[in-house]
Motif scaffolding. Structure first.
Motif, mmCIF file in Angstrom:
data_model
loop_
_atom_site.group_PDB
_atom_site.id
_atom_site.type_symbol
_atom_site.label_atom_id
_atom_site.label_comp_id
_atom_site.label_asym_id
_atom_site.label_seq_id
_atom_site.Cartn_x
_atom_site.Cartn_y
_atom_site.Cartn_z
ATOM 1 N N SER B 205 0.917 -1.311 0.228
ATOM 2 C CA SER B 205 0.036 -0.047 0.009
ATOM 3 C C SER B 205 0.796 1.455 -0.088
ATOM 4 C CB SER B 205 -0.846 0.060 1.063
ATOM 5 O OG SER B 205 -0.285 0.136 2.360
ATOM 6 N N GLU B 206 2.116 1.128 -0.008
ATOM 7 C CA GLU B 206 2.978 2.248 -0.333
ATOM 8 C C GLU B 206 2.850 3.470 0.539
ATOM 9 O OE1 GLU B 206 3.617 3.367 -4.469
ATOM 10 O OE2 GLU B 206 2.995 1.388 -5.305
ATOM 11 N N GLY B 207 2.910 3.130 1.922
ATOM 12 C CA GLY B 207 2.640 3.948 2.927
ATOM 13 C C GLY B 207 1.726 4.886 2.924
ATOM 14 N N MET B 208 0.502 4.494 2.146
ATOM 15 C CA MET B 208 -0.819 5.513 2.047
ATOM 16 C C MET B 208 -1.811 5.344 3.026
ATOM 17 S SD MET B 208 -0.033 6.872 -1.062
ATOM 18 C CE MET B 208 -2.114 7.229 -1.649
ATOM 19 N N LEU B 209 -1.775 3.895 3.895
ATOM 20 C CA LEU B 209 -2.751 3.427 4.752
ATOM 21 C C LEU B 209 -2.273 3.625 6.220
ATOM 22 C CD1 LEU B 209 -4.142 0.300 2.729
ATOM 23 C CD2 LEU B 209 -4.762 2.772 2.661
ATOM 24 N N GLY B 210 -0.865 3.693 6.399
ATOM 25 C CA GLY B 210 -0.453 3.406 7.876
ATOM 26 C C GLY B 210 1.026 3.332 7.996
ATOM 27 N N VAL B 211 1.641 3.579 9.110
ATOM 28 C CA VAL B 211 3.321 3.388 9.152
ATOM 29 C C VAL B 211 3.389 1.957 9.728
ATOM 30 C CG1 VAL B 211 5.298 4.280 10.265
ATOM 31 C CG2 VAL B 211 3.309 5.857 9.460
ATOM 32 N N ILE B 212 4.264 1.270 8.888
ATOM 33 C CA ILE B 212 4.679 -0.070 9.639
ATOM 34 C C ILE B 212 5.601 -0.095 10.818
ATOM 35 C CG2 ILE B 212 5.765 -2.355 9.045
ATOM 36 C CD1 ILE B 212 4.517 -1.325 6.094
ATOM 37 N N VAL B 213 5.355 -0.709 11.896
ATOM 38 C CA VAL B 213 5.962 -0.427 12.805
ATOM 39 C C VAL B 213 6.800 -1.986 13.580
ATOM 40 C CG1 VAL B 213 5.783 1.866 13.592
ATOM 41 C CG2 VAL B 213 4.486 -0.319 14.659
ATOM 42 N N GLU B 214 6.195 -2.991 13.111
ATOM 43 C CA GLU B 214 6.792 -4.307 13.311
ATOM 44 C C GLU B 214 6.302 -5.388 12.307
ATOM 45 O OE1 GLU B 214 6.397 -5.589 17.558
ATOM 46 O OE2 GLU B 214 5.367 -7.337 16.724
ATOM 47 N N VAL B 215 7.027 -6.330 12.038
ATOM 48 C CA VAL B 215 6.902 -7.289 10.965
ATOM 49 C C VAL B 215 7.100 -8.453 11.534
ATOM 50 C CG1 VAL B 215 7.095 -7.895 8.541
ATOM 51 C CG2 VAL B 215 7.536 -5.473 9.157
ATOM 52 N N THR B 216 6.340 -9.464 11.426
ATOM 53 C CA THR B 216 6.366 -10.982 11.619
ATOM 54 C C THR B 216 6.323 -11.721 10.406
ATOM 55 O OG1 THR B 216 5.496 -10.832 13.907
ATOM 56 C CG2 THR B 216 5.837 -12.968 13.130
ATOM 57 N N VAL B 217 7.678 -12.166 10.255
ATOM 58 C CA VAL B 217 7.939 -12.905 8.812
ATOM 59 C C VAL B 217 7.985 -14.560 9.077
ATOM 60 C CG1 VAL B 217 9.164 -11.156 7.781
ATOM 61 C CG2 VAL B 217 10.390 -12.939 8.888
ATOM 62 N N LYS B 218 7.620 -15.318 7.950
ATOM 63 C CA LYS B 218 7.643 -16.688 7.879
ATOM 64 C C LYS B 218 9.259 -17.128 7.587
ATOM 65 C CE LYS B 218 3.563 -17.354 5.655
ATOM 66 N NZ LYS B 218 2.835 -18.229 4.574
ATOM 67 N N LEU B 219 9.804 -18.135 8.030
ATOM 68 C CA LEU B 219 11.152 -18.376 7.692
ATOM 69 C C LEU B 219 10.842 -19.699 6.967
ATOM 70 C CD1 LEU B 219 13.148 -17.403 10.743
ATOM 71 C CD2 LEU B 219 13.027 -16.250 8.705
ATOM 72 N N LEU B 220 11.780 -19.941 5.991
ATOM 73 C CA LEU B 220 11.998 -21.318 5.317
ATOM 74 C C LEU B 220 12.997 -22.277 5.450
ATOM 75 C CD1 LEU B 220 10.177 -20.310 1.923
ATOM 76 C CD2 LEU B 220 8.961 -21.185 3.883
ATOM 77 N N PRO B 221 12.996 -23.358 5.650
ATOM 78 C CA PRO B 221 14.029 -24.420 5.669
ATOM 79 C C PRO B 221 15.043 -24.137 4.604
ATOM 80 C CG PRO B 221 12.172 -25.735 5.781
ATOM 81 C CD PRO B 221 11.560 -24.249 5.632
ATOM 82 N N LYS B 222 16.138 -23.985 4.861
ATOM 83 C CA LYS B 222 16.897 -23.881 3.582
ATOM 84 C C LYS B 222 16.995 -25.338 2.634
ATOM 85 C CE LYS B 222 20.676 -21.078 5.149
ATOM 86 N NZ LYS B 222 22.274 -21.022 5.383
ATOM 87 N N PRO B 223 16.652 -25.183 1.343
ATOM 88 C CA PRO B 223 16.722 -26.429 0.508
ATOM 89 C C PRO B 223 17.969 -27.152 0.679
ATOM 90 C CG PRO B 223 16.566 -24.496 -0.797
ATOM 91 C CD PRO B 223 16.694 -24.010 0.331
ATOM 92 N N GLU B 224 17.758 -28.532 0.708
ATOM 93 C CA GLU B 224 19.101 -29.204 0.789
ATOM 94 C C GLU B 224 19.915 -28.954 -0.450
ATOM 95 O OE1 GLU B 224 17.948 -33.383 1.518
ATOM 96 O OE2 GLU B 224 18.808 -34.130 -0.157
ATOM 97 N N ARG B 225 19.530 -28.658 -1.649
ATOM 98 C CA ARG B 225 20.189 -28.728 -2.742
ATOM 99 C C ARG B 225 19.784 -27.620 -3.691
ATOM 100 N NH1 ARG B 225 21.008 -33.112 -7.179
ATOM 101 N NH2 ARG B 225 22.262 -31.997 -8.789
#
Lengths: 491, 491
Positions: B205-225
């Motif tokens: 939303s390009e800063g048009m709706l609010g100010v982001i102050v914290e983000v929780t992200v998903k992490l993924l297992p590194k692929p074997e190869r």
């Protein structure tokens, strides 16, 4: 409104609807209205004022303009399989059935997408795609009957959503008729869209923001191979821990389901799936992909399950046994229906790691309320479906069941989860929204609703409670014993 | 406003900000403001009135309340690496830098998630997760510098988004400060959330709706190869067709990139990646997963590439060569920067099947405008990055370059694509939004914006054009020669 027309509002509305639609597409007689009085949550029932069955987008636009002009509320309805009362009609409102929107408009196999009308059944899409070796991934258990428009409205999931996502992850574009009859196209064929993400916003909005009149879905190539591993446990909590361990091993199963003793026995007695009747819990873990990938994953999953204390680990011998294992799971609801006069299917979601604790507390609540519970879970994504067994003919049992159900939802919030996994809020959970959210978020929801529907004509009274209702309900969101966001003093 | 304070508005604002923040967190001198005058789209520059550098959520809330009270507009900024001018400040506004929000608050390896402040760099998340064999998937090419808050604001992608999705598919929860200083928590740890999907709505939303102050992200297992296959083609259109053929074969590569002759030669001269200098196009196709899976996929991809007329197909011999193949691609922008005084990086998305046609038309436009183009694509998801080569010191060339760029965006819309892949609209593409959307959708965007920011104080003038601006621009969305939704007469 001009006031030059002195007919009763209902008569004016019906006269105008008959101008817009073929005569047989406007239902007003009680016996015609009866089939629309409830959806899958049949404890709530109401006859609508009128049912309309348009079959073109133009007709939907004209109906919406008319209702907007006359300020008559509208409830849209797909197949009516919803489990939270989202399609419950209004006595003073129009019930807009999308049943005649049942055509697949385009199936583009080369680009793995299909454009369909909202009344097309979920399974019909996969059937149409099957000759091209493609399918539509989200598979709610009602997929034989439920429609894609309803799936979008509820952001439906299913057994495979752990790996393949919810409806929102599997659609590309929507056409929507707004409350005043405007036609919007949102989303598109490409991965990202400019502007605000109205596609995601509409998905799961429970008919509160607009009427879906066309859906473009993604299709996926059918995996080369699917195989299922069944594991038995003599302890429910241990089964819960095994779920996390499989995912921590880097595997995202195509499905990861759990059933407890009561559900296992009911299913086994009903369809003879070959489940171990004496187990406290079983897991069904489906792996799909290429041959080599599935073989590797089965080895890993079997090892993890044994390490985590499974008393028995069985890989389906062949496709027939794989189908049989799933038949037991898919028959769990009707199977439970055989052992009690009535059951109430709950739907909530919890962080996966909380599974053992939540099972323990549900078991405690079951004792407190003196009502048995059979637990069937989409365990991989933490989506619980506790089935409370009761007898509606026993005075007070329905009320006790509903109270028990509310406690389960509040327990989900308490451990950091949510009051809905895939069934929506509808009528059923509207009070629990007051537990889920603070007034800041609820106020933002109302502002957003007003941006689409300033007069509150679309499905009023569902999904988002008024702050007044929350105050009456007496709820306040308290997490781990403290308000999550203590208010700052005004400076 | 009360009017009892007779200081100039700017002085009142700065005095009040100094009350709220440490002295060094309020910048007002021109030499202090200079570093904030532009983002990565440096052809637009403006000095902000004042820069604030808060370091707590409380401070952000107080700043927003103050600006709301004084009706001063606010532009939030992460690292300023954005390429569409989304963080361009306002001469009469506050530039709110999130630079001090640079802490990883929680890294929960067991549940594969991390909670971070918005000013944390994209790559820093993966670095922190690496000891747990986890990573954060979206990888914009600026990932060394760009921040996760900016990634959310722009819904950033990267080389791997074909398989792993955009930012919106890799985040779980956001905390947002609203225009009037309220704190909202949207999304959550579970797959679905009740209520409207504010998480997806905020993302991009390009800063048009609010100010982001914290983000929780998903992490993924590194692929074997991970392994990469390089294929050369003597015809650009044929390379484009091979992209679709790989995906039609049921493979979703971890990355599928394309470069044309000019880009290949520039990269090869710069980093000696071992690319075939005489090819008209190369594809880089990365596969990741388990050992067995990658081996199977490489066989399939090599077969498809040969069937589709690749003149050469090379699998990287070892990790060093794999890295070298990617180094060429990742250095393409600076490499092009060596062969021309200036270049302008465009960003648009098209349906994959249109790749050959779009390449042909870009080549024609290049002749018409007499400006060379080097093409670098995220081909798998149809995201184009044509680099227009020019010399800003030649009178009129910048203007000709911008006109050429606009034509490329309009071409994307014309073939059913969009004017942005991952760089956002910002200032750069605001007029092309009039080509992308009809007034119905733009009006809905404005209504939605007003539900969050009724006074238009958040990043005004970006992302969504006014209908007035579109009328002046003279654009009307025409698709395949006809208006997509001819208006119904009012009944």
């Amino acid at each position: 409104m001009s006031g030059e027309d002195h007919a009763a509002p209902k008569d004016r509305l019906i006269q105008a609807l008959i101008q817009l639609l073929p005569h047989e597409a406007v239902l007003t007689e009680p016996e015609e209205l009866r089939p629309f009085e409830c959806d899958g949550l049949s404890m709530y029932r109401r006859l609508p004022m009128v049912v309309v069955l348009p079959d073109t987008v133009d007709q939907v636009r004209r109906i919406m303009r008319l209702c907007h002009q006359l300020q008559v509320p509208v409830v849209a309805r797909g197949a009516g399989t919803g489990l939270s009362g989202g399609a419950l009609p209004l006595e003073e409102g129009v019930l807009l059935s999308l049943a005649k929107f049942n055509k697949i408009l385009d199936l583009d196999a080369r680009n793995a997408m299909a454009t369909v009308q909202p009344g097309v059944r979920n399974l019909a899409i996969s059937e149409a795609a099957a000759p091209h070796n493609l399918y539509y991934a989200p598979d709610p258990s009602s997929q034989i009957a439920c429609t894609i428009g309803g799936n979008v409205a509820e952001n439906s999931g299913g057994v495979h959503c752990l790996k393949y996502g919810l409806t929102v992850h599997n659609i590309l574009q929507l056409k929507i008729v707004t409350v005043d009859g405007e036609l919007l196209t949102v989303g598109g064929e490409t991965l990202d869209s400019p502007g605000y993400d109205l596609l995601a916003l509409m998905t799961g909005s429970e008919g509160m923001l607009g009427v879906i009149v066309e859906v473009t879905v993604k299709l996926l190539p059918k995996p080369e191979r699917a195989q299922v591993v069944l594991a038995a446990f003599d302890d429910v909590a241990r089964a819960g821990e095994a779920v996390g361990a499989i995912i921590a091993a880097g595997i995202i199963p195509a499905g990861l389901e759990m059933m407890d003793r009561l559900a296992i026995q009911a299913a086994e007695d009903f369809v003879h799936a070959g489940y171990p009747r004496d187990a406290e819990a079983i897991l069904l873990c489906e792996l799909d992909g290429t041959n080599a990938e599935v073989s590797e994953q089965i080895m890993t999953v079997r090892r993890v399950l044994k390490e985590r204390g499974a008393t028995e680990v069985r890989t389906a011998r062949d496709e027939a046994e794989r189908q049989l294992f799933w038949k037991g799971r898919k028959s769990a609801f009707p199977a439970v229906g055989r052992i009690a006069p009535d059951y109430y299917c709950m739907d909530g979601t919890i962080p996966r790691r909380q599974l053992p604790e939540v099972l323990r507390r549900i078991s405690q609540l079951s004792q407190d309320f003196q009502l048995p519970v059979a637990n069937v879970f989409h365990a991989g994504d933490g989506n619980l479906h506790p089935l409370i067994l009761f007898d509606a003919n026993q005075p007070g049992e329905l009320e006790r069941t509903e109270a028990f159900g509310r406690k389960i939802l509040e327990l989900c919030v308490d451990v950091g989860g949510t009051i809905t996994g895939e069934h929506g809020v509808g009528m059923e959970k509207i009070d629990q929204m007051c537990v889920q959210f603070r007034s800041a978020e609820l106020s933002q929801f109302h502002a957003l609703k007003a941006a689409f529907d300033p007069d509150g004509l679309l499905n009023p009274g569902k999904a988002v409670p008024t702050l007044h209702r929350c105050a009456e309900f007496g709820a306040m969101h308290v997490h781990k014993g403290q308000l999550p966001h203590p208010e700052l003093e005004r400076f």
